[in-house]
Design a protein around this motif. Structure first.
Motif, short mmCIF file in Angstrom:
data_model
loop_
_atom_site.label_atom_id
_atom_site.label_comp_id
_atom_site.label_asym_id
_atom_site.label_seq_id
_atom_site.Cartn_x
_atom_site.Cartn_y
_atom_site.Cartn_z
N THR A 99 0.62 -1.18 -0.01
CA THR A 99 0.14 -0.03 -0.09
C THR A 99 0.95 1.22 -0.11
OG1 THR A 99 -0.12 0.13 2.43
CG2 THR A 99 -1.75 -1.32 1.19
N ASP A 100 2.09 1.29 -0.70
CA ASP A 100 2.90 2.23 -0.64
C ASP A 100 2.36 3.52 -1.36
OD1 ASP A 100 4.51 0.96 1.21
OD2 ASP A 100 5.92 0.12 -0.33
N ASP A 101 2.52 3.27 -2.78
CA ASP A 101 2.10 4.41 -3.90
C ASP A 101 0.65 4.02 -4.06
OD1 ASP A 101 4.80 5.53 -3.65
OD2 ASP A 101 5.35 4.09 -5.26
N GLY A 102 0.31 2.65 -4.10
CA GLY A 102 -0.96 2.39 -4.50
C GLY A 102 -1.26 1.22 -4.10
N ILE A 103 -2.25 0.47 -4.31
CA ILE A 103 -2.63 -0.97 -3.64
C ILE A 103 -2.45 -1.82 -4.84
CG2 ILE A 103 -4.67 -2.33 -2.95
CD1 ILE A 103 -4.12 0.20 -1.26
N GLU A 104 -1.42 -2.90 -4.34
CA GLU A 104 -1.01 -3.64 -5.32
C GLU A 104 -0.80 -5.15 -4.52
OE1 GLU A 104 2.76 -4.28 -8.30
OE2 GLU A 104 2.76 -2.63 -7.08
N VAL A 105 -1.31 -6.29 -5.24
CA VAL A 105 -1.44 -7.72 -4.73
C VAL A 105 -0.45 -8.47 -5.57
CG1 VAL A 105 -2.78 -9.32 -3.92
CG2 VAL A 105 -3.69 -7.15 -3.87
N CYS A 106 0.62 -9.07 -4.84
CA CYS A 106 1.72 -9.75 -5.85
C CYS A 106 1.57 -11.26 -5.30
CB CYS A 106 2.91 -9.06 -5.55
SG CYS A 106 3.04 -7.37 -6.16
N PHE A 107 1.70 -12.14 -6.36
CA PHE A 107 1.76 -13.50 -6.12
C PHE A 107 2.97 -13.80 -6.81
CE2 PHE A 107 -2.60 -12.20 -6.25
CZ PHE A 107 -3.26 -13.21 -5.20
N GLN A 108 4.01 -14.38 -5.92
CA GLN A 108 5.04 -14.83 -6.64
C GLN A 108 5.41 -16.41 -6.21
OE1 GLN A 108 8.51 -12.37 -5.42
NE2 GLN A 108 9.68 -14.09 -4.87
N ASP A 109 5.84 -17.06 -7.46
CA ASP A 109 5.97 -18.43 -7.15
C ASP A 109 7.56 -18.87 -7.62
OD1 ASP A 109 6.64 -18.88 -10.10
OD2 ASP A 109 4.21 -18.63 -10.29
N THR A 110 7.94 -20.15 -7.34
CA THR A 110 9.29 -20.57 -7.66
C THR A 110 9.25 -21.44 -8.73
OG1 THR A 110 8.95 -22.29 -6.15
CG2 THR A 110 9.85 -20.41 -5.13
N GLY A 111 8.26 -21.33 -9.56
CA GLY A 111 8.00 -22.16 -10.71
C GLY A 111 9.21 -21.57 -11.91
N VAL A 131 -1.37 -7.38 -9.21
CA VAL A 131 -2.63 -6.88 -9.66
C VAL A 131 -2.64 -5.40 -8.81
CG1 VAL A 131 -5.09 -7.18 -9.45
CG2 VAL A 131 -3.68 -9.06 -9.74
N GLN A 132 -2.54 -4.33 -9.64
CA GLN A 132 -2.80 -3.02 -9.38
C GLN A 132 -4.26 -2.57 -9.08
OE1 GLN A 132 -0.04 -0.60 -11.40
NE2 GLN A 132 1.62 -1.54 -10.91
N LEU A 133 -4.94 -2.17 -8.35
CA LEU A 133 -6.15 -1.69 -7.85
C LEU A 133 -6.37 -0.15 -7.53
CD1 LEU A 133 -7.30 -4.83 -6.06
CD2 LEU A 133 -7.79 -4.44 -8.61
N ARG A 151 -7.67 2.77 -5.08
CA ARG A 151 -8.27 3.19 -3.87
C ARG A 151 -9.83 3.44 -3.92
NH1 ARG A 151 -4.38 3.20 0.46
NH2 ARG A 151 -2.15 3.71 -0.36
N ALA A 152 -10.43 3.10 -3.17
CA ALA A 152 -11.87 3.39 -3.01
C ALA A 152 -12.20 4.48 -2.36
CB ALA A 152 -12.94 2.39 -2.12
N ASP A 153 -11.41 5.05 -1.60
CA ASP A 153 -11.56 6.08 -0.86
C ASP A 153 -11.26 7.60 -1.75
OD1 ASP A 153 -8.99 5.69 -0.90
OD2 ASP A 153 -8.50 6.12 0.95
N GLU A 154 -10.20 7.22 -2.53
CA GLU A 154 -9.59 8.36 -3.46
C GLU A 154 -10.83 8.48 -4.60
OE1 GLU A 154 -6.06 7.40 -4.98
OE2 GLU A 154 -5.04 7.71 -3.19
N ILE A 155 -11.50 7.52 -4.93
CA ILE A 155 -12.59 7.51 -5.98
C ILE A 155 -13.65 8.27 -5.50
CG2 ILE A 155 -13.97 6.38 -7.49
CD1 ILE A 155 -11.93 4.16 -7.63
N GLU A 156 -14.18 7.72 -4.20
CA GLU A 156 -15.30 8.48 -3.65
C GLU A 156 -15.21 10.28 -3.48
OE1 GLU A 156 -16.64 4.41 -1.16
OE2 GLU A 156 -15.88 6.27 -0.27
N VAL A 157 -14.05 10.29 -2.89
CA VAL A 157 -13.65 11.79 -2.97
C VAL A 157 -13.81 12.46 -4.06
CG1 VAL A 157 -11.81 13.63 -1.96
CG2 VAL A 157 -12.34 11.52 -0.68
N ALA A 158 -13.15 11.98 -5.46
CA ALA A 158 -13.07 12.59 -6.16
C ALA A 158 -14.37 12.77 -6.96
CB ALA A 158 -12.22 11.80 -7.50
#
Length: 599
Positions: free
Chosen positions: A503-515, A587-589, A591-598
């Motif tokens: 959650t530093d610059d934006g919302i990002e969910v990372c999935f990292q494997d050892t394949g 996966v970059q998403l 923020r819900a609060d920024e959209i609602e304020v805008a």
């Protein structure tokens, strides 16, 4: 031809007359507005000049009242020895800039004065009579031989028994008052009750007099001067030729000053108002003429276009039938295309749902195991509880019943996740807790991870992280990425899946494997692209393509890369030891609060 020419000339004359009338109306309106503004400014200027004059004269009235109670004045009136008070009165005159200071007895005879000769009788002066009757007196006139313009204040001097003993008179030189005003704007002057100019900031107007019952002024020698007066909307306008420092045409305003017995008057030049009105009228006339010229050119062009249009209409009539036929064909093709697009949207929705059901089919064995295990435990705990109750051990029975309740909650949570994952969502929610969605996806795929021998490394945030998206469809993306990672690590020595929510610059969910990584990262989201071998885990290569479309619909982005080419802020291999590289999907998403304020 002559009729056409005459009509155009008549139209031109009517237009010019209309423009002239409009310009005259604008000039009249602007001129009246300028006079109103000039009137307001003149009232303010006249009030300022009047207040300044009254203030200067009132100082000497206050001095007169002060001297009437002074012991030195009483001594002069009592002892009748005016010679001793001469120096005192001279000092008062010097310090106050007064022209003269006089002490008179009840007969109006001058007893003491630094300028006037003792013994002079002033009983005939109205202001002296008023003071000897016990009131404050004031007036103006000559103070020979000192000045031809003086202003007088007289105050009575009362004895101990209240009788009038005499009066104090202070005279002021009006030449010294209006000297500081000379040349200031606008031209202002003050007239007495006889209409004679006593004070003015234009020296050439001094002692001019207003004719009886008439406006204007005439010189002291009664010679004729250029003058005329008129009224415009209640404003008095003077036309004069009285010199270079007096306007030739001016707005005349007056103000009564009963406290000093004078009338303040001011002359404001109206030439700027006329020039402004003329410029506005000229601008309107120029705009109208320019508009008329453009209208004339447009009319001429329209006439030429009308002739050309007549020729074109013949050609248009020939092609109308062909265009109508083409239009009918286009509408039919558009209807077919809309039907095809609607069918495509329905197929895409069905494909998304099919992908979820396919994932559920792959996880069915593990889910059955997850449900069967709590059921067996519930049966065992229930039988034990019955035996404990028979042995009169209610506390042990209560413990088993608590375990049964925990197992039931676990089964209910699994079933709830299955229902949420299986239902078909059409509208994304406004706010979704991505921490909860990731936890639900991990719980759905936990058996799949265990069967594949994959070690999960996930440290969820302590607080909710709200993003813009749909809970069901976002969960489908995460389930797809987790199962793909498990399949990619099949046969690897180290099988480790790292999930992080940043959650530093934006919302990002990372999935990292050892394949083994991604063979072609730029095509991994193309439909029907798959790296699974024939005979392995069944797949049509649509899972990542569907996930890409879902994330795009939320306003986010999904990327896939190998660890060697991952961005600098990706999870460090030192923190998560890997065996031979691997792949990472982020996966970059929004923020819900920024959209609602805008919004």
């Amino acid at each position: 031809m002559n009729t056409f020419l005459h009509g155009r000339i008549a139209t031109l004359l009517v237009f010019l007359i209309t423009v002239l009338g409009l310009a005259a109306g604008v000039w009249r309106y602007a001129y009246l507005q300028g006079l109103e503004q000039l009137h307001a400014r003149g009232v303010a200027d006249l009030s300022l000049a009047s207040d300044r004059l009254v203030g200067q004269l009132q100082r000497y009235r206050d001095l007169t009242v002060f001297l009437a109670d002074h012991p030195a004045v009483h001594d002069v009136l009592a002892a009748d020895t005016p010679s001793s008070a001469r120096d005192f009165l001279q000092d008062i005159a010097d310090k106050s800039a007064a022209l003269d200071v006089l002490i008179v007895d009840v007969q109006g005879r001058v007893l003491a004065s630094p300028q006037s000769a003792p013994g002079a009788v002033l009983i005939d002066q109205p202001f002296v009579k008023r003071a000897l009757r016990g009131a404050l007196g004031w007036g103006h006139g000559q103070s020979a031989p000192l000045t031809d313009r003086a202003y007088f204040h007289a105050a009575p001097v009362f004895g101990d028994a209240g009788q009038i003993k005499g009066a104090v008179i202070v005279s002021t030189d009006l030449n010294g008052i209006d000297y500081a005003w000379r040349g200031s704007n606008p031209a202002a002057f003050f007239t007495d009750s006889a209409g004679v100019v006593q004070i003015a900031n234009r020296s050439e107007l001094l002692f001019w007099q207003r004719p009886m019952g008439q406006p204007g002024l005439i010189p002291p020698d009664q010679s004729a001067v250029n003058f005329s007066a008129s009224f415009v909307q209640g404003n008095e306008i003077w036309k004069m030729g009285w010199g270079p420092y007096i306007p030739d045409e001016a707005l005349h305003l007056t103000k009564l000053l009963p406290v000093i017995g004078l009338t303040g008057e001011v002359l404001l030049d109206i030439a700027p108002a006329r020039r402004l009105a003329l410029s506005q009228a000229s601008a309107v006339a120029a705009l109208c003429l320019a508009f008329g010229a453009m209208l004339f050119l447009a009319t001429e062009r329209r006439r030429a276009l009308s002739q050309a249009n007549t020729k074109l209409e013949r050609q248009v009539a020939k092609r109308t039938a062909a265009l109508n036929a083409s239009n009918t064909e286009l509408r039919r093709e558009a209807a077919e295309r809309e039907e095809a697009q609607a069918a495509l949207r329905r197929a895409q929705a069905d494909l998304v749902q099919a992908g979820k059901l396919s994932a559920l089919g792959q996880m069915s064995a593990g889910i059955s195991h997850e449900l069967n295990q709590p059921l067996m435990a519930i049966r065992s705990f229930a039988e034990n509880a019955v035996q404990f109750m028979a042995r009169d051990k209610p506390e042990r029975a209560a413990e088993n019943l608590s375990r049964i309740s925990e197992m039931s909650d676990r089964m209910a949570r699994i079933i709830q996740n299955l229902r949420a994952f299986a239902r078909q969502e059409s509208v994304p929610q406004k706010r979704v807790d991505v921490v909860r969605v990731v936890a639900s996806a991990i719980e759905l795929t936990q058996t799949y991870l265990d069967d594949a021998g994959v070690t999960l490394a996930y440290d969820p945030p302590e607080t909710p992280v709200w993003v813009h998206g749909g809970e069901v469809r976002l969960g489908q993306v995460f389930v797809n990425l987790i199962t793909n990672a498990c399949d990619a690590m099949s046969g690897r020595e180290t099988r480790r899946l790292t999930v992080q929510i940043m959650t530093d610059d934006g919302i990002e969910v990372c999935f990292q494997d050892t394949g083994p990584g991604i063979e072609m990262p730029d095509k991994v989201f193309d439909p029907f692209y798959t790296t699974k071998s024939v005979g392995g885990s069944s797949g049509m290569g649509l899972g990542l393509s569907i996930s890409y479309g879902i994330v795009q619909s939320f306003g986010g982005q999904i990327r896939g890369s190998n660890l060697e080419t991952a961005r600098p802020d990706a999870p460090s291999p030192d923190a998560n030891p890997l065996d031979g590289g691997g792949a990472m999907f982020s996966v970059q998403l929004e923020r819900a609060d920024e959209i609602e304020v805008a919004a």
